[in-house]
Scaffold this motif. Structure first.
Motif, PDB file in Angstrom:
ATOM      1  N   PHE A  91     -43.457  -7.016  25.831  1.00 24.93           N
ATOM      2  CA  PHE A  91     -42.615  -6.312  26.785  1.00 24.93           C
ATOM      3  C   PHE A  91     -41.758  -5.254  26.100  1.00 24.93           C
ATOM      4  CE2 PHE A  91     -43.800 -10.150  28.893  1.00 24.93           C
ATOM      5  CZ  PHE A  91     -43.933  -9.771  30.206  1.00 24.93           C
ATOM      6  N   ALA A 131     -38.289  -9.215  25.597  1.00 23.33           N
ATOM      7  CA  ALA A 131     -38.142 -10.404  26.436  1.00 23.33           C
ATOM      8  C   ALA A 131     -38.275 -11.685  25.629  1.00 23.33           C
ATOM      9  CB  ALA A 131     -39.165 -10.390  27.580  1.00 23.33           C
ATOM     10  N   LEU A 132     -37.679 -11.712  24.454  1.00 16.52           N
ATOM     11  CA  LEU A 132     -37.668 -12.948  23.673  1.00 16.52           C
ATOM     12  C   LEU A 132     -36.749 -13.941  24.372  1.00 16.52           C
ATOM     13  CD1 LEU A 132     -37.362 -11.355  20.152  1.00 16.52           C
ATOM     14  CD2 LEU A 132     -39.380 -12.448  21.114  1.00 16.52           C
ATOM     15  N   PHE A 133     -37.117 -15.212  24.320  1.00 15.42           N
ATOM     16  CA  PHE A 133     -36.288 -16.222  24.976  1.00 15.42           C
ATOM     17  C   PHE A 133     -35.048 -16.448  24.119  1.00 15.42           C
ATOM     18  CE2 PHE A 133     -40.748 -17.640  26.139  1.00 15.42           C
ATOM     19  CZ  PHE A 133     -40.778 -16.813  27.248  1.00 15.42           C
ATOM     20  N   ARG A 134     -33.890 -16.103  24.707  1.00 18.82           N
ATOM     21  CA  ARG A 134     -32.663 -16.055  23.914  1.00 18.82           C
ATOM     22  C   ARG A 134     -32.203 -17.407  23.413  1.00 18.82           C
ATOM     23  NH1 ARG A 134     -28.298 -12.993  27.233  1.00 18.82           N
ATOM     24  NH2 ARG A 134     -28.918 -14.405  28.891  1.00 18.82           N
ATOM     25  N   TYR A 135     -32.592 -18.452  24.150  1.00 18.88           N
ATOM     26  CA  TYR A 135     -32.122 -19.787  23.786  1.00 18.88           C
ATOM     27  C   TYR A 135     -33.121 -20.524  22.905  1.00 18.88           C
ATOM     28  CZ  TYR A 135     -28.302 -19.146  26.965  1.00 18.88           C
ATOM     29  OH  TYR A 135     -27.175 -18.663  27.567  1.00 18.88           O
ATOM     30  N   MET A 136     -34.146 -19.799  22.452  1.00 17.58           N
ATOM     31  CA  MET A 136     -35.119 -20.436  21.564  1.00 17.58           C
ATOM     32  C   MET A 136     -35.120 -19.688  20.240  1.00 17.58           C
ATOM     33  SD  MET A 136     -38.434 -21.017  23.937  1.00 17.58           S
ATOM     34  CE  MET A 136     -38.246 -21.437  25.660  1.00 17.58           C
ATOM     35  N   ARG A 148     -33.919 -18.777  13.183  1.00 18.94           N
ATOM     36  CA  ARG A 148     -33.019 -17.758  13.724  1.00 18.94           C
ATOM     37  C   ARG A 148     -33.240 -17.571  15.219  1.00 18.94           C
ATOM     38  NH1 ARG A 148     -31.905 -12.817   9.709  1.00 18.94           N
ATOM     39  NH2 ARG A 148     -31.739 -14.004   7.777  1.00 18.94           N
ATOM     40  N   TYR A 149     -32.165 -17.113  15.861  1.00 18.43           N
ATOM     41  CA  TYR A 149     -32.248 -16.810  17.291  1.00 18.43           C
ATOM     42  C   TYR A 149     -32.384 -15.297  17.465  1.00 18.43           C
ATOM     43  CZ  TYR A 149     -31.297 -21.598  18.391  1.00 18.43           C
ATOM     44  OH  TYR A 149     -31.418 -22.943  18.524  1.00 18.43           O
ATOM     45  N   ALA A 179     -30.737 -13.093  18.891  1.00 14.61           N
ATOM     46  CA  ALA A 179     -29.517 -12.310  18.690  1.00 14.61           C
ATOM     47  C   ALA A 179     -29.236 -12.040  17.217  1.00 14.61           C
ATOM     48  CB  ALA A 179     -28.322 -13.022  19.321  1.00 14.61           C
ATOM     49  N   GLN A 180     -29.895 -12.811  16.341  1.00 19.84           N
ATOM     50  CA  GLN A 180     -29.628 -12.643  14.907  1.00 19.84           C
ATOM     51  C   GLN A 180     -30.688 -11.798  14.216  1.00 19.84           C
ATOM     52  OE1 GLN A 180     -29.771 -16.824  14.344  1.00 19.84           O
ATOM     53  NE2 GLN A 180     -27.560 -17.064  14.339  1.00 19.84           N
ATOM     54  N   ARG A 190     -45.587 -13.672  19.133  1.00 14.33           N
ATOM     55  CA  ARG A 190     -45.581 -14.577  20.275  1.00 14.33           C
ATOM     56  C   ARG A 190     -46.748 -14.271  21.205  1.00 14.33           C
ATOM     57  NH1 ARG A 190     -40.691 -14.606  24.539  1.00 14.33           N
ATOM     58  NH2 ARG A 190     -41.680 -12.633  25.104  1.00 14.33           N
ATOM     59  N   VAL A 208     -37.942 -10.169  33.482  1.00 12.31           N
ATOM     60  CA  VAL A 208     -38.935 -10.013  32.425  1.00 12.31           C
ATOM     61  C   VAL A 208     -39.110 -11.323  31.633  1.00 12.31           C
ATOM     62  CG1 VAL A 208     -37.493  -9.181  30.524  1.00 12.31           C
ATOM     63  CG2 VAL A 208     -39.741  -8.193  30.873  1.00 12.31           C
ATOM     64  N   TYR A 209     -38.049 -12.151  31.582  1.00 13.97           N
ATOM     65  CA  TYR A 209     -38.179 -13.426  30.869  1.00 13.97           C
ATOM     66  C   TYR A 209     -39.164 -14.345  31.577  1.00 13.97           C
ATOM     67  CZ  TYR A 209     -34.029 -11.886  28.388  1.00 13.97           C
ATOM     68  OH  TYR A 209     -33.143 -11.173  27.641  1.00 13.97           O
ATOM     69  N   ALA A 267     -42.584 -13.026  30.971  1.00 12.93           N
ATOM     70  CA  ALA A 267     -43.040 -13.354  29.618  1.00 12.93           C
ATOM     71  C   ALA A 267     -43.559 -14.791  29.590  1.00 12.93           C
ATOM     72  CB  ALA A 267     -41.905 -13.172  28.616  1.00 12.93           C
ATOM     73  N   LEU A 272     -47.578 -16.123  29.075  1.00 15.47           N
ATOM     74  CA  LEU A 272     -47.970 -17.072  28.029  1.00 15.47           C
ATOM     75  C   LEU A 272     -48.597 -18.330  28.616  1.00 15.47           C
ATOM     76  CD1 LEU A 272     -44.904 -16.534  25.718  1.00 15.47           C
ATOM     77  CD2 LEU A 272     -47.264 -16.046  25.110  1.00 15.47           C
ATOM     78  N   GLU A 301     -30.585 -20.432  30.582  1.00 15.17           N
ATOM     79  CA  GLU A 301     -29.782 -19.231  30.827  1.00 15.17           C
ATOM     80  C   GLU A 301     -28.610 -19.513  31.758  1.00 15.17           C
ATOM     81  OE1 GLU A 301     -30.040 -16.036  29.782  1.00 15.17           O
ATOM     82  OE2 GLU A 301     -31.925 -16.090  28.673  1.00 15.17           O
ATOM     83  N   PHE A 357     -25.929 -19.524  21.159  1.00 10.80           N
ATOM     84  CA  PHE A 357     -27.104 -18.887  20.557  1.00 10.80           C
ATOM     85  C   PHE A 357     -27.141 -17.388  20.807  1.00 10.80           C
ATOM     86  CE2 PHE A 357     -28.655 -23.183  21.768  1.00 10.80           C
ATOM     87  CZ  PHE A 357     -28.540 -23.696  20.498  1.00 10.80           C
ATOM     88  N   ILE A 358     -26.566 -16.963  21.931  1.00  8.46           N
ATOM     89  CA  ILE A 358     -26.692 -15.550  22.236  1.00  8.46           C
ATOM     90  C   ILE A 358     -25.488 -14.751  21.774  1.00  8.46           C
ATOM     91  CG2 ILE A 358     -28.319 -15.736  24.125  1.00  8.46           C
ATOM     92  CD1 ILE A 358     -25.933 -15.605  26.012  1.00  8.46           C
ATOM     93  N   GLU A 362     -23.317 -13.040  18.925  1.00 11.13           N
ATOM     94  CA  GLU A 362     -23.636 -12.489  17.599  1.00 11.13           C
ATOM     95  C   GLU A 362     -22.737 -13.134  16.559  1.00 11.13           C
ATOM     96  OE1 GLU A 362     -26.009 -10.499  15.166  1.00 11.13           O
ATOM     97  OE2 GLU A 362     -26.195 -10.563  17.317  1.00 11.13           O
TER      98      GLU A 362
END
Lengths: 356, 302
Positions: free
Chosen positions: A80, A84-89, A128-129, A131-132, A145, B195-196, B199, B203, B218, B299-300, B302
């Protein structure tokens, strides 16, 4: 043909995003869907993926009609625009997502993920997540992915749009080499012609919901089939009436046209000119230094001609009167474009158009 | 999160920069370069406001209680009837908050994801429990839930009683606290890029899996916030509950009602003792929720 679209139409309410689109892509090809914003290129990509559904027409992948096949069962990997990476993974879980959905054994998932991490050069970053990670790392993670479940076809939506210019060039060469190495059939959407020319084996130019032309980057550059392609790919200037130019008076196709910088040669008066009868008087409007050459804008019969001039030749300045020879140009007739040669030159002596 | 930064970034940040050697002047100017100028002034206002609105009344509570002495405090706070009141209050608030978490997610989902006629009206109705005086809500709910009411009447032949039971209290609290969960989850769902989900679907994940693995994490922080607000409000709710509860000691008597009745008897010390216990327990609960929430959203950041 590996991917085939036949007479695809798609409406968003009143707006027609795809008009009778048909094209096909061979196996193992890295193709670019190139067009300005609003050209329908992303809609086409999303229809191939199964995220949008055409109102009419058929889509075939590997010989099978996939119109009614769910997005997740078409064997497609999708990257994408904003990843669209899953932020919580973390990185591992993101890449493993498509594999765990398939209920693969944990050991198999682990080995596949570490294989991919090695491929994208991100070993040791499993925990790493998103955001990092930097923009380039996110892009590579999204790529890994999408590849994890071994898709037959890879689709990428503006894969470099969200990356800053410095890293972008590096990353697109990396991505091109990676896709070639894996041999996976891929289609990516872009609005950047340089990107398409540099990365793709084949370019499909979209405009206004239509496919203008499909071909290798060289084909599109050398022989554009439509006025749009002639002006969108490469550098060119529009001419209101090319038929007033010497050597083109007897042409019959349309009046407007376009000219590329390398189609025009400047004479300062000292050299002997072989084709005296076809040389035009020109005024130098502007000069810009571009390093290896000078960019010169000429005015010939009220039309502007951007061209290049070697630093090795007699210096010229803005306001000078020079003479110029127009070797060739594109004539536009309706929605077709034609390459025309100057009729006053004999075919053998016209020289290579890429000579400055 | 800092330890996970690449080593070059971390060392770069530590390296003293010449421009920041005169830290006093520069740092102060940096702090002042926000939208609202004057860090000192705005912090002062914040502190004063919190003190006046929150801290001073709270300390007054503690002061009032101290007039009882320890033995008086314990006997007031741990009286069996009061203990039963805590139990009713906490259990009913907890149940109502949990119910609203479930339905809050569904309502917020429907309101953000679908366009249908009457959507705006439905969206406006969510806030009604806030706009209505709580006593009015209590009377209305009692009327329909009693044996002669629409709902109570329909359930009476099945031997199910709502009014004057704990179920009634839960109904009143659910009604009152509904906006908290919907209104905290709704904006998060609105901002959540589709988009999430796409995605996840690309998959090969099922819709159920996409919701569980991608959407749910989320909205978890928002659900927790909504839960915390609803729970805290439920504990303190008085007006709507007293009518429907029936207020039978040891069964349907809520702690705020006990406080009220002690106040009516001018028994300020005992009233504040009960209130203090409520305050402490709900503070602990809120603190715990905040901890879980900051973990969930860490996690989100910074």
């Amino acid at each position: 043909m590996y991917v085939e679209l036949e007479n695809i139409n798609k409406y968003f309410k009143e707006f027609q995003a795809a008009r009778d689109i048909s094209f096909n892509i061979r196996q193992g090809i890295l193709a670019a869907l190139l067009g300005p914003s609003g050209s329908g290129k992303t809609t086409i990509l999303r229809m191939i993926a199964g995220l949008e559904h055409p109102d009419s027409g058929d889509i075939f992948i590997d010989g099978t009609r996939v119109n009614e096949v769910e997005a997740g069962r078409r064997g497609i990997g999708f990257v994408f625009q904003n990843y669209a990476l899953f932020r919580y993974m973390n990185v591992f879980d993101n890449i493993a997502f498509g594999l765990s959905v398939k209920k693969e054994r944990p050991a198999a998932i682990k080995s596949r993920v570490s294989e991919l991490l090695e491929l994208i050069g991100m070993e040791g970053m499993e925990k790493r997540y998103p955001a990092q990670l930097s923009g380039g790392q996110k892009q590579r993670e999204a790529f890994a992915r999408a590849l994890a479940p071994n898709p037959k076809l890879l689709l990428l939506d503006e894969p470099f749009a969200a990356i800053d210019a410095k890293v972008r060039r590096e990353l697109r060469i990396w991505l091109r080499d990676m896709i070639r190495r894996l041999g996976i059939t891929s289609i990516f959407v872009t609005h950047d012609q340089d990107e398409a020319i540099e990365v793709a084996d084949e370019i499909i130019v979209a405009n206004n919901g239509r496919i203008e032309q499909k071909g290798s980057p060289e084909d599109l550059y050398k022989s554009p089939a439509t006025p749009f392609v002639a002006s969108f790919i490469g550098e060119s200037a529009l001419l209101e009436n090319y038929r007033v130019l010497k050597g083109f008076e007897s042409e019959t196709r349309g009046f407007s046209g376009a000219v590329r910088p390398e189609f025009v040669k400047i004479f300062t008066g000292e050299e002997t000119i072989q084709y005296e009868n076809s040389v035009e008087d020109a005024a130098v409007e502007r000069i810009a230094f571009r390093g290896a050459f000078l960019e010169v804008v000429l005015n010939i019969k009220g039309m502007t001609f951007p061209t290049r001039y070697s630093l090795e030749k007699t210096p010229i300045a803005a306001g000078d009167r020079v003479r110029a020879l127009v070797y060739r140009l594109y004539a536009f007739d309706g929605d077709r474009a034609f390459l025309l040669h100057n009729r006053n030159l004999d075919n053998s002596g016209a020289g290579n158009i890429y000579n400055i | 999160m800092k330890r996970l930064l690449p080593p070059d970034a971390a060392s770069g940040a530590r390296r003293p920069s010449r421009h920041f050697e005169d830290t006093g002047e520069t740092m102060r100017r940096k702090a002042g370069s926000r939208i609202i100028p004057g860090f000192g002034v705005s912090l002062g206002i914040t502190m004063t406001f919190i003190s006046m609105i929150v801290l001073i009344p709270m300390s007054f509570l503690a002061l009032q209680t101290s007039s009882l002495g320890w033995s008086g405090f314990w006997s007031a706070a741990l009286d069996p009837r009061v203990l039963a009141g805590y139990e009713v209050s906490f259990l009913c608030s907890l149940t109502a908050a949990l119910i609203n978490c479930l339905f809050g997610v569904i309502l917020a989902w429907v309101l953000t994801r679908y366009k249908f006629p009457g959507r705006r009206i439905m969206d406006g109705l969510i806030e009604l429990p806030f706009a209505l005086p709580t006593a009015v809500a209590g009377i209305a709910l009692t009327a329909i839930c009693s044996d002669k009411g629409w709902i109570g009447g329909a359930l009476a032949p099945l031997d199910i009683k709502l009014a004057y039971t704990r179920a009634g209290i839960v109904i009143a609290l659910t009604f009152i606290t509904l906006p908290f969960t919907v209104r905290t989850i709704q904006p998060v769902l609105e901002r959540l890029d589709r988009v999430y989900e796409e995605a996840g679907l690309m998959l090969g994940a099922s819709r159920e899996r996409v919701f569980r693995k991608i959407i749910f994490p989320e909205i978890t922080p928002a659900i927790l916030t909504g839960f915390g607000l609803a729970f805290a409000r439920g504990l303190g709710e008085y007006g709507s509950v007293v009518f429907i509860a029936g207020n039978m000691p040891f069964k349907t008597e809520i702690a705020p009602l006990l406080i009220m009745s002690k106040l009516e008897q001018f028994n300020y010390g005992e009233a504040t003792a009960v209130a203090l216990v409520m305050l402490l327990v709900s503070s602990v609960v809120m603190f715990f929720i905040n901890c879980v929430q900051s973990r969930a959203s860490s996690f989100i950041k910074e």
